[in-house]
Enzyme design. Structure first.
Site, PDB file in Angstrom:
ATOM      1  N   ASP A   1      -4.541   8.939   3.864  1.00  0.00           N
ATOM      2  CA  ASP A   1      -4.523   7.558   4.349  1.00  0.00           C
ATOM      3  C   ASP A   1      -3.397   7.305   5.336  1.00  0.00           C
ATOM      4  O   ASP A   1      -2.467   8.092   5.455  1.00  0.00           O
ATOM      5  CB  ASP A   1      -4.261   6.617   3.157  1.00  0.00           C
ATOM      6  CG  ASP A   1      -5.510   6.355   2.363  1.00  0.00           C
ATOM      7  OD1 ASP A   1      -6.591   6.722   2.834  1.00  0.00           O
ATOM      8  OD2 ASP A   1      -5.383   5.764   1.275  1.00  0.00           O
TER       9      ASP A   1
ATOM     10  N   LYS B   1      -7.393   3.415   7.421  1.00  0.00           N
ATOM     11  CA  LYS B   1      -7.909   2.173   7.984  1.00  0.00           C
ATOM     12  C   LYS B   1      -6.877   1.123   7.689  1.00  0.00           C
ATOM     13  O   LYS B   1      -6.140   1.192   6.723  1.00  0.00           O
ATOM     14  CB  LYS B   1      -9.265   1.824   7.404  1.00  0.00           C
ATOM     15  CG  LYS B   1      -9.279   1.799   5.908  1.00  0.00           C
ATOM     16  CD  LYS B   1     -10.686   1.612   5.437  1.00  0.00           C
ATOM     17  CE  LYS B   1     -10.743   1.848   3.977  1.00  0.00           C
ATOM     18  NZ  LYS B   1     -11.346   0.892   3.190  1.00  0.00           N
TER      19      LYS B   1
ATOM     20  N   MET C   1      -0.207  -6.338   0.222  1.00  0.00           N
ATOM     21  CA  MET C   1      -1.066  -6.787   1.335  1.00  0.00           C
ATOM     22  C   MET C   1      -0.956  -8.293   1.557  1.00  0.00           C
ATOM     23  O   MET C   1      -1.939  -8.967   1.830  1.00  0.00           O
ATOM     24  CB  MET C   1      -2.542  -6.387   1.066  1.00  0.00           C
ATOM     25  CG  MET C   1      -2.730  -4.883   1.042  1.00  0.00           C
ATOM     26  SD  MET C   1      -4.383  -4.359   0.587  1.00  0.00           S
ATOM     27  CE  MET C   1      -4.297  -4.414  -1.198  1.00  0.00           C
TER      28      MET C   1
HETATM   29  N1  SAH Z   1      -2.035   2.372  -3.748  1.00  0.00           N
HETATM   30  C1  SAH Z   1      -0.912   1.769  -3.076  1.00  0.00           C
HETATM   31  C2  SAH Z   1      -1.260   0.395  -2.535  1.00  0.00           C
HETATM   32  C3  SAH Z   1      -2.339   0.431  -1.479  1.00  0.00           C
HETATM   33  S1  SAH Z   1      -2.655  -1.132  -0.801  1.00  0.00           S
HETATM   34  C4  SAH Z   1       0.264   1.724  -4.036  1.00  0.00           C
HETATM   35  O1  SAH Z   1       0.090   1.944  -5.233  1.00  0.00           O
HETATM   36  O2  SAH Z   1       1.389   1.463  -3.595  1.00  0.00           O
HETATM   37  C5  SAH Z   1      -1.625  -1.120   0.627  1.00  0.00           C
HETATM   38  C6  SAH Z   1      -0.469  -2.063   0.436  1.00  0.00           C
HETATM   39  O3  SAH Z   1       0.501  -1.459  -0.412  1.00  0.00           O
HETATM   40  C7  SAH Z   1       0.280  -2.408   1.686  1.00  0.00           C
HETATM   41  O4  SAH Z   1      -0.353  -3.427   2.421  1.00  0.00           O
HETATM   42  C8  SAH Z   1       1.600  -2.864   1.122  1.00  0.00           C
HETATM   43  O5  SAH Z   1       1.499  -4.146   0.565  1.00  0.00           O
HETATM   44  C9  SAH Z   1       1.779  -1.886  -0.015  1.00  0.00           C
HETATM   45  N2  SAH Z   1       2.554  -0.709   0.371  1.00  0.00           N
HETATM   46  C10 SAH Z   1       2.184   0.566   0.287  1.00  0.00           C
HETATM   47  N3  SAH Z   1       3.175   1.390   0.688  1.00  0.00           N
HETATM   48  C11 SAH Z   1       4.209   0.592   1.041  1.00  0.00           C
HETATM   49  C12 SAH Z   1       5.514   0.818   1.518  1.00  0.00           C
HETATM   50  N4  SAH Z   1       5.979   2.050   1.734  1.00  0.00           N
HETATM   51  N5  SAH Z   1       6.307  -0.242   1.749  1.00  0.00           N
HETATM   52  C13 SAH Z   1       5.877  -1.491   1.528  1.00  0.00           C
HETATM   53  N6  SAH Z   1       4.645  -1.772   1.086  1.00  0.00           N
HETATM   54  C14 SAH Z   1       3.826  -0.751   0.838  1.00  0.00           C
END
Ligand code: SAH
Length: 283
Positions: free
Chosen positions: A50, A71, A186
């Site tokens: 991703d 995406k 998000m």
């Molecule tokens: N599976 C992921 C979340 C996926 S949804 C998890 O468990 O972290 C994607 C969202 O995750 C982003 O829009 C943001 O809100 C958050 N996110 C993921 N990685 C991030 C990072 N390094 N810093 C800040 N927000 C992050």
């Protein structure tokens, strides 16, 4: 080419041909991978990853094909279907497939849907959890997602639904009442609406908020603000997603626990941001 340091002695599982391992890559810092993830990276023929997965992590699977399946911005699920079916095809070709997703694959990452499609097509899977941004990302900003003086529960909530709108199915009133600390994934696109709804539901405009972007990477930025000012402050600081937004008193703990940049010999931070008598008090 990375030198391969042997993994410590353990009954490491083998990624067999025709299998798909759905694996969390953590929030960014490659050091936050699990050892199962490292074991998987070493065996994969193909890594399908991703947008939020760091380059460095991919370089730990030099033998594999790397396929980008990213995406952004909550595009409709047609593409999600393509990704899931692509995984099915790769497995049926007899490849050893590593599906690498940011954070934890089962936290707001559609990993559950991918796993479902695979299983429905008879493809065997393994799930490798990862550190979710809403926990690990906040920890890198010095914010404990729970703290005994602050919260006995935490709510993880998404700022998007499948169509990219604020989830209308969410009852912000009860979310607002139900938990002292909210961790919003998000949330950047609809922050004005979200903050507005929380205030309408009775949260204080002075309530502390932290916005942590690209958490755990070298680009990590942390904004400390309040529910009343968050929209304006994000704009002024020109912050961009991905970001975790934390609402609640735990944000104040950062005054004590912001550990990045600490050095031996720093003055003790004998602060008490919550006014509860710690740290002078023990136990
Ligand atoms: N599976 C992921 C979340 C996926 S949804 C998890 O468990 O972290 C994607 C969202 O995750 C982003 O829009 C943001 O809100 C958050 N996110 C993921 N990685 C991030 C990072 N390094 N810093 C800040 N927000 C992050």
């Amino acid at each position: 080419m990375t030198t391969q340091i042997p993994l410590p002695e353990y009954r490491w599982p083998t990624l067999e041909k025709g299998w798909v391992w759905l694996c969390g890559a953590g929030p960014g810092d490659p050091g936050l991978l699990t050892m199962h993830a490292v074991n998987a990276l070493r065996q994969a023929d193909v890594v399908i990853y991703d947008a939020l997965v760091q380059e460095q992590i991919l370089s730990w699977a030099p033998q594999a094909d790397h396929i980008y399946a990213g995406k952004r911005g909550g595009k409709p699920s047609a593409k999600q279907r393509d990704i899931s079916l692509r995984l099915v095809d790769l497995a049926r070709e007899g490849r050893r497939v590593l599906r690498l997703k940011g954070g934890d694959p089962f936290v707001f990452g559609r990993g559950g849907e991918e796993a479902q499609t695979l299983v429905q097509h008879g493809i065997p899977i393994r799930i490798i959890p990862g550190i979710s941004a809403g926990i690990g990302g906040l920890a890198y900003a010095g914010i404990p997602v729970t703290h005994r003086d602050v919260n006995q529960s935490v709510t993880f909530v998404t700022g998007h639904d499948q169509s990219g709108n604020t989830p209308s199915s969410l009852d912000w009133r009860s979310i607002s009442k139900g938990s002292q600390v909210l961790v919003i994934y998000m949330g950047m696109k609809h922050i004005a609406q979200i903050a507005g709804q929380l205030i309408d539901a009775g949260r204080n405009i002075n309530e502390p908020v932290a916005v942590v972007t690209t958490a755990t990477t070298q680009q990590q930025q942390v904004l400390e603000t309040t529910l009343g000012d968050v929209v304006e402050d994000i704009r002024t600081a020109k912050l961009e997603p991905p970001a975790i937004i934390c609402v609640g008193q735990s944000v104040l703990m950062r005054q004590v626990l912001d550990w990045q940049g600490m050095a031996a010999g720093d003055a003790p931070r004998n602060l008490d941001p919550l006014g509860r008598g710690r740290p002078a008090e023990t136990g």
